[in-house]
Write an enzyme that holds these catalytic residues in place. Structure first.
Site, mmCIF file in Angstrom:
data_model
loop_
_atom_site.group_PDB
_atom_site.id
_atom_site.type_symbol
_atom_site.label_atom_id
_atom_site.label_comp_id
_atom_site.label_asym_id
_atom_site.label_seq_id
_atom_site.Cartn_x
_atom_site.Cartn_y
_atom_site.Cartn_z
ATOM 1 N N CYS A 132 6.369 10.121 -20.294
ATOM 2 C CA CYS A 132 5.912 9.453 -19.013
ATOM 3 C C CYS A 132 6.065 10.393 -17.930
ATOM 4 C CB CYS A 132 7.567 8.783 -18.347
ATOM 5 S SG CYS A 132 6.981 7.601 -16.842
ATOM 6 N N CYS A 135 7.668 9.469 -14.174
ATOM 7 C CA CYS A 135 8.609 9.537 -14.323
ATOM 8 C C CYS A 135 8.591 11.056 -13.772
ATOM 9 C CB CYS A 135 9.130 9.017 -15.574
ATOM 10 S SG CYS A 135 8.449 7.553 -16.050
ATOM 11 N N ASP A 136 7.654 12.039 -14.236
ATOM 12 C CA ASP A 136 8.063 13.843 -14.844
ATOM 13 C C ASP A 136 6.662 13.980 -13.846
ATOM 14 O OD1 ASP A 136 10.582 12.995 -15.747
ATOM 15 O OD2 ASP A 136 9.812 13.449 -17.699
#
Length: 306
Positions: A132, A135-136
């Site tokens: 992701c 997300c990261d």
């Protein structure tokens, strides 16, 4: 807990099905084991959903769908489905927080990212291995990263990563990219991007954190290491269908088989979205299938009243 319609999964397909079902007068519940909104909520930007000429954040469209479903009275319950079974014209949905019953069920449980199955992937997940970018990505500011996969997801998420990282190396197993041409053109002229086509990832290396990748040129068989701080993997999807494996027919990859009305091989059980066996998996097609599944479920339920 008894409902007219039980929907498994709160992604775009399940949420659209819930909207159409509730508007048709069905008492509807959606069961979702994770965050409502589905995988689309982890996508940075969607440029091909009709009605948003400037594009829209994946998280925003997911939140809007959830809000709209709730406005029409759809209940969204945090629960993981463990199994489904038939009994006397009712379908029982067993979850980790109780049982839900109704005459019809729509499975819209979607899919999750596929692992590539190389040494280091499992061991370094969350320590440099990610599925992701949204997300990261911010964790890798001014660092070199690698994206595994040259399809739409890989290039879309790679474009997002360019807001943070120093350089991206895309690694694709095939000798060509499979992403839409417009996505390819957006990145081909980017000086911070490098494409390694026809390459296979052999291992993800590092002690505490990801440090490098070992890859092989499939044309020459030459192996080499490339330094990287992060590895983002986009090589396909695995269906969330284990809980219905012995209830409905699946294809060889575990996706649910349906007829043209989105009816599975079990009476009263419909399927829509990325869980279905099909070629195209897009947000817009998931929404269309969600609407169709809900309307067909409504007609199925009404047939018992005649």
């Amino acid at each position: 807990m008894e409902y007219d319609l039980v929907i498994v999964g709160a992604g775009p397909a399940g949420l659209t099905a819930g909207i159409y079902a509730a508007r048709s007068g069905l008492k509807t519940v959606i069961l979702e084991r994770a965050t409502p909104g589905g995988l689309v909520s982890s996508t940075d930007r969607i440029d091909n959903f009709p009605g948003f000429p400037e594009g829209i954040k994946g998280l925003e469209i997911g939140e809007r769908m959830v809000e709209q479903a709730r406005r029409f009275g759809v209940e969204i319950v945090a629960a993981e489905v463990r199994g489904i079974e038939h009994a006397q014209n009712k379908i029982f949905v067993r979850t980790d927080s109780g049982n839900y019953t109704g005459p019809a069920v729509i499975i819209a449980s979607g899919s999750f990212p596929k692992m590539i199955g190389v040494p280091g992937e499992k061991e370094l997940r969350g320590r440099g291995v990610s599925y992701c970018a949204t997300c990261d990505g911010p964790l890798y500011r001014n660092q070199d990263v690698a994206v595994i996969g040259g399809g739409n997801s890989g290039l879309q998420e790679g474009r997002f990563l360019l807001h943070f990282v120093k350089r991206i190396t895309f690694i694709e197993f095939l000798p060509y990219l499979t992403a839409e041409k417009i996505l390819q053109r957006n990145l081909e002229c980017e000086p911070r991007v490098n494409f390694l086509l026809n390459h296979q990832v052999l291992s993800i290396n590092g002690s505490e954190m990801v440090e490098s990748l070992t890859i092989r040129d499939r044309g020459t068989n030459e192996e080499k290491k490339i330094s990287t701080s992060g590895v983002f993997i986009y090589t396909g999807l695995v269906p969330n269908s284990e809980f219905v494996r012995n209830v409905v027919d699946l294809d060889q990859d575990g996706f649910i088989l349906t007829d043209e009305n989105l009816q599975t091989t079990a009476n009263g059980i419909f399927a829509c979205g990325d869980i279905r066996a099909k070629r195209t998996r897009q947000v817009v097609t998931a929404c269309g299938e969600g609407a169709e599944a809900a309307l067909n479920a409504f007609y199925y339920i009404e047939s018992f009243k005649n």
